[in-house]
Design an enzyme around this catalytic site. Structure first.
Site, PDB file in Angstrom:
ATOM      1  N   ASN A   9       0.849  -1.239  -0.033  1.00 33.24           N
ATOM      2  CA  ASN A   9      -0.101   0.274  -0.007  1.00 33.24           C
ATOM      3  C   ASN A   9       0.918   1.136  -0.019  1.00 33.24           C
ATOM      4  O   ASN A   9       1.741   1.590   0.939  1.00 33.24           O
ATOM      5  CB  ASN A   9      -0.824   0.225   1.260  1.00 33.24           C
ATOM      6  N   LYS A  11       0.073   4.263  -0.393  1.00 30.62           N
ATOM      7  CA  LYS A  11      -0.490   5.370   0.126  1.00 30.62           C
ATOM      8  C   LYS A  11      -0.377   6.805  -0.740  1.00 30.62           C
ATOM      9  O   LYS A  11      -0.249   6.598  -1.943  1.00 30.62           O
ATOM     10  CB  LYS A  11      -0.056   5.819   1.477  1.00 30.62           C
ATOM     11  N   HIS A  96      -9.565   0.872   4.667  1.00 36.08           N
ATOM     12  CA  HIS A  96      -8.250   0.868   5.391  1.00 36.08           C
ATOM     13  C   HIS A  96      -8.078   1.808   6.750  1.00 36.08           C
ATOM     14  O   HIS A  96      -9.156   2.902   6.466  1.00 36.08           O
ATOM     15  CB  HIS A  96      -7.179   1.505   4.317  1.00 36.08           C
ATOM     16  N   GLU A  98      -6.774   4.338   7.424  1.00 33.13           N
ATOM     17  CA  GLU A  98      -6.564   5.777   7.293  1.00 33.13           C
ATOM     18  C   GLU A  98      -7.986   6.436   6.438  1.00 33.13           C
ATOM     19  O   GLU A  98      -8.199   7.551   6.814  1.00 33.13           O
ATOM     20  CB  GLU A  98      -5.395   6.059   6.387  1.00 33.13           C
ATOM     21  N   GLU A 168      -4.980  -5.134  10.544  1.00 34.20           N
ATOM     22  CA  GLU A 168      -4.260  -4.058  10.582  1.00 34.20           C
ATOM     23  C   GLU A 168      -4.382  -3.234  11.864  1.00 34.20           C
ATOM     24  O   GLU A 168      -5.258  -2.304  11.672  1.00 34.20           O
ATOM     25  CB  GLU A 168      -4.317  -3.179   9.552  1.00 34.20           C
ATOM     26  N   GLY A 174       2.525   2.173  10.651  1.00 31.55           N
ATOM     27  CA  GLY A 174       3.328   3.339  10.475  1.00 31.55           C
ATOM     28  C   GLY A 174       4.015   3.671  11.689  1.00 31.55           C
ATOM     29  O   GLY A 174       4.611   4.730  11.851  1.00 31.55           O
ATOM     30  N   SER A 215       3.550  -2.079  10.199  1.00 32.37           N
ATOM     31  CA  SER A 215       4.931  -1.949  10.433  1.00 32.37           C
ATOM     32  C   SER A 215       5.723  -3.280  10.050  1.00 32.37           C
ATOM     33  O   SER A 215       6.515  -3.595  10.882  1.00 32.37           O
ATOM     34  CB  SER A 215       5.179  -1.319  12.144  1.00 32.37           C
TER      35      SER A 215
HETATM   36  C1  PEP Z   1      -0.593   0.297   5.797  1.00 26.71           C
HETATM   37  O1  PEP Z   1      -0.825   1.305   5.364  1.00 26.71           O
HETATM   38  O2  PEP Z   1      -1.693  -0.633   5.372  1.00 26.71           O
HETATM   39  C2  PEP Z   1       0.515  -0.430   6.825  1.00 26.71           C
HETATM   40  C3  PEP Z   1       0.282  -1.320   6.981  1.00 26.71           C
HETATM   41  O3  PEP Z   1       1.521   0.633   6.549  1.00 26.71           O
HETATM   42  P1  PEP Z   1       2.984   0.337   7.547  1.00 26.71           P
HETATM   43  O4  PEP Z   1       3.540  -0.936   7.079  1.00 26.71           O
HETATM   44  O5  PEP Z   1       3.731   1.636   6.951  1.00 26.71           O
HETATM   45  O6  PEP Z   1       2.633   0.366   9.114  1.00 26.71           O
END
Ligand code: PEP
Length: 251
Positions: A9, A11, A96, A98, A168, A174, A215
């Site tokens: 992803n 973003k 997601h 966000e 997630e 992040g 992460s």
């Molecule tokens: C994500 O945005 O789906 C995600 C898992 O981000 P990150 O790997 O940066 O934590």
């Protein structure tokens, strides 16, 4: 044997020019593997560039980060499921964190988006995950099951085999903090049991890939992927670098 799914992803990163450069570098490191699925999910502006750059690598799928909850119309700035499919997307991220927590996407919108994705030939990756305060209040299970049931309101029981899920935890996205493999496994088992109840089939529920995200890096990918019921990884930050991403998809 697992057939893991690795989804990147990006973003609001990687415009069309950078996407072309990424693909060149990534393909020089990642040769075709039939035992795994790789999905790149760029911002909408880079979707068709990415599809064109990958014409000779149909093993790598391209996805949309979001689709609108209505099929068409006066929704300035939005992308419909049909347009995403027409542009070459095969997959759509839905719900997601966000989208939910920055843009206020509701549970009911995720249901409409799942339905539209399926109607338009896109595979939804329905994302669920708890906030830190929900985790601390021991409400992880309740939260992710509510989000899953809400998303499934847009899916018929006989369509369950056509979706993917991603767990997630919001506190892990992040932040450099990850769920332990055991914690991820536990939540994935809860989700799978709900899929079995909804579809009426443990076999179908078993066939739905449930990805972990939050992460993930080239360092922790293997341990997470080894955990029971973790069928793949959804990766944000570490997927932006073709060298790190090729290490992750080679796990
Ligand atoms: C994500 O945005 O789906 C995600 C898992 O981000 P990150 O790997 O940066 O934590």
């Amino acid at each position: 044997m697992k057939r893991p799914v690795f989804a990147a992803n990006w973003k609001m990163n990687v415009g069309p020019g950078e996407a072309r450069t990424f693909v060149k570098k990534f393909l020089s490191r990642y040769k075709r593997h039939s035992d795994r699925t790789v999905v790149l999910i760029p911002p909408a502006i880079s979707l068709t560039t990415l599809v064109q750059s990958l014409l000779r690598r149909r093993d790598i799928l391209v996805g949309a980060q979001n689709i609108h909850s209505e099929p068409k119309g006066a929704y300035t700035g939005e992308l419909s499921a049909a347009m995403a499919r027409d542009g070459g997307a095969r997959v759509a991220l839905i719900g997601h964190s966000e989208r939910r927590h920055v843009f206020g996407e509701s549970d009911s919108a995720t249901a409409k988006k799942c339905r539209l994705a399926l109607e338009n030939g896109l595979t939804p990756i329905l994302c669920v995950g708890e906030l830190l305060e929900q985790r601390e209040a021991r409400r992880t299970g309740e939260t992710v099951l509510r989000q899953l049931r809400a998303g499934l309101a847009g899916v018929r029981p006989n369509q369950v085999s056509k979706i993917l899920l991603a767990y997630e935890p919001v506190w892990a996205i992040g932040t450099g903090r990850t769920a332990t493999p055991a914690d991820a496994s536990h939540v994935h088992q809860l989700l799978r049991a709900e899929l079995a109840a909804f579809s009426g089939s443990a076999r179908v529920a078993k066939s739905v890939p449930i990805l972990y995200g939050g992460s993930v890096t080239e360092v922790n990918a293997e341990a997470l992927l080894d955990a029971d019921d973790v069928d793949g990884l959804l990766v944000g930050g570490a997927s932006l670098d073709p060298v790190r991403w090729s290490a992750i998809v080679s796990t």
